[in-house]
Design a protein around this motif. Structure first.
Motif, mmCIF file in Angstrom:
data_model
loop_
_atom_site.group_PDB
_atom_site.id
_atom_site.type_symbol
_atom_site.label_atom_id
_atom_site.label_comp_id
_atom_site.label_asym_id
_atom_site.label_seq_id
_atom_site.Cartn_x
_atom_site.Cartn_y
_atom_site.Cartn_z
ATOM 1 N N GLN A 471 43.797 53.351 34.437
ATOM 2 C CA GLN A 471 43.806 54.811 34.524
ATOM 3 C C GLN A 471 42.610 55.325 35.315
ATOM 4 O OE1 GLN A 471 43.954 55.584 30.305
ATOM 5 N NE2 GLN A 471 46.126 56.174 30.387
ATOM 6 N N SER A 472 41.447 54.700 35.111
ATOM 7 C CA SER A 472 40.260 55.111 35.866
ATOM 8 C C SER A 472 40.471 54.897 37.361
ATOM 9 C CB SER A 472 39.033 54.314 35.386
ATOM 10 O OG SER A 472 38.741 54.595 34.045
ATOM 11 N N ARG A 473 41.070 53.761 37.714
ATOM 12 C CA ARG A 473 41.294 53.482 39.131
ATOM 13 C C ARG A 473 42.311 54.446 39.724
ATOM 14 N NH1 ARG A 473 37.545 51.863 42.247
ATOM 15 N NH2 ARG A 473 38.189 50.519 43.966
ATOM 16 N N ARG A 474 43.336 54.801 38.944
ATOM 17 C CA ARG A 474 44.320 55.773 39.427
ATOM 18 C C ARG A 474 43.684 57.156 39.589
ATOM 19 N NH1 ARG A 474 49.637 54.007 39.168
ATOM 20 N NH2 ARG A 474 49.984 52.112 37.935
ATOM 21 N N LEU A 475 42.757 57.492 38.689
ATOM 22 C CA LEU A 475 42.062 58.766 38.824
ATOM 23 C C LEU A 475 41.218 58.788 40.095
ATOM 24 C CD1 LEU A 475 41.455 61.524 37.615
ATOM 25 C CD2 LEU A 475 39.619 60.476 36.281
ATOM 26 N N ALA A 476 40.554 57.664 40.391
ATOM 27 C CA ALA A 476 39.797 57.566 41.639
ATOM 28 C C ALA A 476 40.729 57.671 42.844
ATOM 29 C CB ALA A 476 39.037 56.246 41.674
ATOM 30 N N LEU A 477 41.921 57.086 42.753
ATOM 31 C CA LEU A 477 42.903 57.186 43.826
ATOM 32 C C LEU A 477 43.354 58.631 44.003
ATOM 33 C CD1 LEU A 477 44.898 56.058 45.886
ATOM 34 C CD2 LEU A 477 46.424 55.464 43.985
ATOM 35 N N ALA A 478 43.580 59.337 42.886
ATOM 36 C CA ALA A 478 43.965 60.745 42.972
ATOM 37 C C ALA A 478 42.874 61.567 43.655
ATOM 38 C CB ALA A 478 44.229 61.287 41.560
ATOM 39 N N ARG A 479 41.628 61.247 43.360
ATOM 40 C CA ARG A 479 40.516 61.954 44.005
ATOM 41 C C ARG A 479 40.473 61.650 45.495
ATOM 42 N NH1 ARG A 479 35.285 61.264 40.552
ATOM 43 N NH2 ARG A 479 35.258 59.207 41.523
ATOM 44 N N LEU A 480 40.806 60.418 45.856
ATOM 45 C CA LEU A 480 40.874 60.042 47.268
ATOM 46 C C LEU A 480 41.952 60.853 47.984
ATOM 47 C CD1 LEU A 480 40.019 57.774 49.461
ATOM 48 C CD2 LEU A 480 42.125 56.649 48.727
ATOM 49 N N LEU A 481 43.112 61.018 47.327
ATOM 50 C CA LEU A 481 44.215 61.747 47.938
ATOM 51 C C LEU A 481 43.911 63.243 48.046
ATOM 52 C CD1 LEU A 481 47.182 60.041 46.048
ATOM 53 C CD2 LEU A 481 46.364 59.535 48.357
ATOM 54 N N LEU A 482 43.082 63.742 47.132
ATOM 55 C CA LEU A 482 42.776 65.175 47.127
ATOM 56 C C LEU A 482 41.911 65.575 48.311
ATOM 57 C CD1 LEU A 482 43.131 67.809 45.491
ATOM 58 C CD2 LEU A 482 41.052 67.186 44.231
ATOM 59 N N ARG A 483 41.113 64.651 48.773
ATOM 60 C CA ARG A 483 40.226 64.968 49.904
ATOM 61 C C ARG A 483 40.954 64.738 51.219
ATOM 62 N NH1 ARG A 483 35.084 66.184 50.635
ATOM 63 N NH2 ARG A 483 34.015 65.588 52.533
ATOM 64 N N ASP A 484 40.974 65.760 52.048
ATOM 65 C CA ASP A 484 41.723 65.708 53.305
ATOM 66 C C ASP A 484 40.862 65.038 54.373
ATOM 67 O OD1 ASP A 484 43.600 66.061 55.256
ATOM 68 O OD2 ASP A 484 43.099 68.153 55.636
ATOM 69 N N ALA A 485 40.968 63.716 54.465
ATOM 70 C CA ALA A 485 40.229 62.954 55.480
ATOM 71 C C ALA A 485 41.183 61.960 56.118
ATOM 72 C CB ALA A 485 39.048 62.223 54.843
ATOM 73 N N GLY A 486 41.031 61.781 57.411
ATOM 74 C CA GLY A 486 41.925 60.885 58.134
ATOM 75 C C GLY A 486 41.457 59.450 58.185
ATOM 76 N N PHE A 487 40.304 59.158 57.592
ATOM 77 C CA PHE A 487 39.731 57.821 57.642
ATOM 78 C C PHE A 487 39.376 57.411 56.216
ATOM 79 C CE2 PHE A 487 36.005 55.190 59.618
ATOM 80 C CZ PHE A 487 36.688 54.028 59.324
ATOM 81 N N TRP A 488 40.062 56.356 55.731
ATOM 82 C CA TRP A 488 39.822 55.872 54.375
ATOM 83 C C TRP A 488 39.048 54.568 54.415
ATOM 84 C CZ3 TRP A 488 45.138 56.456 51.385
ATOM 85 C CH2 TRP A 488 45.370 57.825 51.168
ATOM 86 N N LEU A 489 37.998 54.497 53.587
ATOM 87 C CA LEU A 489 37.241 53.267 53.388
ATOM 88 C C LEU A 489 37.553 52.759 51.985
ATOM 89 C CD1 LEU A 489 33.807 54.545 54.759
ATOM 90 C CD2 LEU A 489 35.546 53.274 56.024
ATOM 91 N N LEU A 490 38.120 51.590 51.893
ATOM 92 C CA LEU A 490 38.552 51.042 50.605
ATOM 93 C C LEU A 490 37.803 49.745 50.343
ATOM 94 C CD1 LEU A 490 42.414 51.513 51.126
ATOM 95 C CD2 LEU A 490 40.783 53.152 50.166
ATOM 96 N N ASP A 491 36.977 49.748 49.311
ATOM 97 C CA ASP A 491 36.180 48.569 48.974
ATOM 98 C C ASP A 491 36.803 47.905 47.744
ATOM 99 O OD1 ASP A 491 34.269 46.656 48.731
ATOM 100 O OD2 ASP A 491 32.560 48.018 48.670
ATOM 101 N N GLU A 492 37.582 46.838 47.998
ATOM 102 C CA GLU A 492 38.269 46.098 46.949
ATOM 103 C C GLU A 492 38.961 47.059 45.971
ATOM 104 O OE1 GLU A 492 36.028 42.975 45.228
ATOM 105 O OE2 GLU A 492 35.053 42.420 47.103
ATOM 106 N N PRO A 493 39.969 47.802 46.446
ATOM 107 C CA PRO A 493 40.545 48.900 45.662
ATOM 108 C C PRO A 493 41.251 48.481 44.390
ATOM 109 C CG PRO A 493 41.829 48.492 47.652
ATOM 110 C CD PRO A 493 40.588 47.679 47.772
ATOM 111 N N THR A 494 41.699 47.218 44.267
ATOM 112 C CA THR A 494 42.426 46.815 43.052
ATOM 113 C C THR A 494 41.705 45.713 42.279
ATOM 114 O OG1 THR A 494 43.746 45.156 44.249
ATOM 115 C CG2 THR A 494 44.623 47.399 44.142
ATOM 116 N N GLU A 495 40.430 45.514 42.562
ATOM 117 C CA GLU A 495 39.673 44.476 41.856
ATOM 118 C C GLU A 495 39.648 44.769 40.357
ATOM 119 O OE1 GLU A 495 37.521 41.087 41.156
ATOM 120 O OE2 GLU A 495 38.488 41.736 43.010
#
Length: 563
Positions: A471-495
């Protein structure tokens, strides 16, 4: 000399923040002190003159009681209202300036490598933001304002007495400044080592209390809990002894002020007696001179507290000035890349503090807009450092970095002790509830949140306590989607996520990343499979740049760990 420069830096920031109100407060304080001196002096003259006028009927009829009594009432009202206005303006201005300095300091910490420093010494930086900023309060309220008021008091007393005799006025002016400022300087010098020691002990006590609270389980298991409590008690006892020494010093300073006041009154009384014997001074004017001198020394007592805290304020200025200077206020963010590219690095080198070997060696990297790139390699190869450079969280020691505006999903899910809504709004403070529900739905967390009794208002504990890892990781993903940026940096997103949750998170990332640029740091096959280009890192160098559809790409992907 450097310490003086630090102090000047803080004073300039004070004036830049709200110079008008700061000057108005100092002026009101000075006028209030002058009104008090004039009130006491005129009252003494009036009472004495009235008493002498009553000795004969002719003198009583000729004596005008209305003008001086009206003046006394005016001075009394002016002193009362002036004191209220001075307190209101000076404290309001000080609180406003300190709030502005906190914002400036916090922005100064938003420079490259700030997050790393914050993680290494969170307690110390928190003390800078609270204790050190609060210590600067004394610079204005207990040093600058009293200095202005005491100079005005000495000047007024000198001028009033100079009308009677210029030699008496000059001597009183010099004597008041020498005694008042001299005692303050002596007190500041004696208080300096005590105040510095108190600051160190306060920081040590705070750090020890935090360690005891946060690590009590580990300390108990190691059998060190009693020793830690004893060490904390010892620090507290030393701090109490230091406070007692400062209180004793302040008492001695008060005694010196009292002695100086008695000496001033005695000297003015002797001088008035000599002048009266020469026929140059009558009894009412002698009373005016005596009471003016008595009242003029009173404002100097306000300098005692400032002198005691001067060392603490100077230390705070020395600590904060480098972060508050104009060149440190601006975050040294990465430069902007061209529209056709998301990231460009030219001969970039990075060496972390305390490390002999560079983390990155002469990196050359170009990522086009819309491209998906995965950086793979063993732990310590430099993957996270590369992402930190792209995000502007790390400044290169050599070479140049230009990056498009980006959003960084770090290895750790950074959640705070706040409501779920406010944790989301870190990405967009203006987002409405409809937008929050939309990104929660996109991240697969909406149903879980709806089942919570308080919904978006659900309070989270420290670090997101109350949510599971998924749930914490999904919340972080939701926060990522909320920010309108065209460049995503993902550091081991499903570790650390289980297989089903990881697959769902990656599917949602893949779906919502359409048209965006991705830079993924990973050592997992399922994450690297999102990319069309693999960068193989080894020892801080890019040793291979592999494109999708080539045998080398497939071989590198196959060598990665699946889970």
């Amino acid at each position: 000399m450097k310490h003086h420069h630090d102090f000047v830096t803080v004073l300039r920031l004070f004036m830049r923040s709200d110079a008008r109100r700061l000057l108005l407060g100092a002026g009101l304080s000075t006028l209030t002190v002058l009104a008090g001196i004039a009130l006491l002096g005129v009252s003494g003259w009036f009472i004495t003159a009235t008493g002498l006028a009553g000795l004969s009927a002719a003198a009583a009829l000729a004596f005008n009681v209305f003008v001086p009594s009206a003046g006394i009432r005016l001075l009394a009202l002016g002193r009362t209202f002036g004191r209220y206005a001075e307190r209101l303006v000076t404290h309001d201005a000080t609180l406003g300036v300190l709030a502005s300095l906190r914002v400036t300091l916090f922005r100064g910490w938003a420079e490259p490598q700030a997050a790393r420093a914050l993680l290494q010494r969170p307690g110390r930086l928190l003390f800078r933001l609270t204790g050190d900023i609060d210590a600067l309060e004394s610079v204005y309220l207990r040093l600058l304002v009293p200095l202005a008021a005491t100079f005005g008091a000495a000047l007024l007393a000198g001028l009033l007495l100079a009308i009677l005799d210029w030699r008496l006025g000059a001597c009183v002016f010099v004597w008041l400044l020498a005694c008042g400022w001299g005692v303050a300087a002596w007190t500041a010098g004696r208080a300096r080592p005590l105040a510095l020691r108190r600051v160190q002990l306060t920081e040590r006590l705070r750090a020890g209390a935090i360690d005891l609270s946060a690590g009590q389980t580990d300390l108990a298991l190691a059998g060190r809990l009693p020793a830690q409590c004893a060490a904390l008690q010892q620090t507290d006892a030393r701090l109490a002894r230091g406070d007692d020494a400062l209180h004793r010093l302040e008492t001695r300073a008060g005694w010196l002020h009292a002695v100086a006041g008695h000496a001033t009154v005695a000297l003015v009384l002797l001088a008035a007696g000599v002048l009266a014997g020469q026929g140059k001074l009558d009894a009412p004017l002698a009373a005016l001179a005596l009471l003016t001198a008595l009242a003029a020394l009173e404002p100097f007592a306000a300098l005692r507290r400032g002198a005691i805290e001067a060392a603490r304020s100077a230390l705070a200025a020395r600590r904060l000035a480098p972060r508050l200077r104009a060149d440190a206020m601006q975050a040294q963010a990465a430069g902007h890349a061209e529209e056709s590219e998301a990231l460009r690095m030219d001969r970039v080198g990075v060496t972390h503090a305390g490390r002999a070997q560079p983390a990155l060696h002469a990196i050359d990297l170009h990522i086009a807009a819309g491209e998906r790139v995965a950086v793979i390699g063993a732990s310590g190869a430099g993957k996270s450092t590369l992402l930190a450079l792209a995000a502007g969280e790390l400044a290169p020691q050599s070479g140049g970095v230009a990056a498009a505006p980006c959003t960084w999903l770090t290895q750790r899910t950074e959640l705070f002790q706040d409501s779920l809504r406010d944790n989301l709004r870190l990405a967009d403070p203006q987002a409405c509830d409809a937008q929050l529900w939309a990104v929660l739905q996109a991240a697969g967390l909406a149903e879980d949140v709806r089942r919570l009794a308080q919904g978006l208002d659900t309070p989270l504990g420290e670090g997101g306590l109350g949510l599971s890892g998924g749930q914490s990781r999904r919340l972080a993903l939701a926060r990522l989607l909320l920010r309108d940026a065209g460049f995503w940096l993902l550091d081991e997103p499903t570790e650390g996520l289980d297989g089903a949750t990881a697959a769902d998170v990656l599917a949602r990332l893949n779906r919502h990343a359409e048209g965006r640029t991705l830079l993924i740091a990973t050592h997992l096959r399922r994450e690297a499979a999102l990319a069309e280009r693999l960068l193989v890192m080894q020892g801080g160098r890019i040793v291979a740049d592999l494109r999708c559809g080539t045998p080398d790409y497939d071989a590198a992907l196959a060598r990665l760990r699946q889970h």
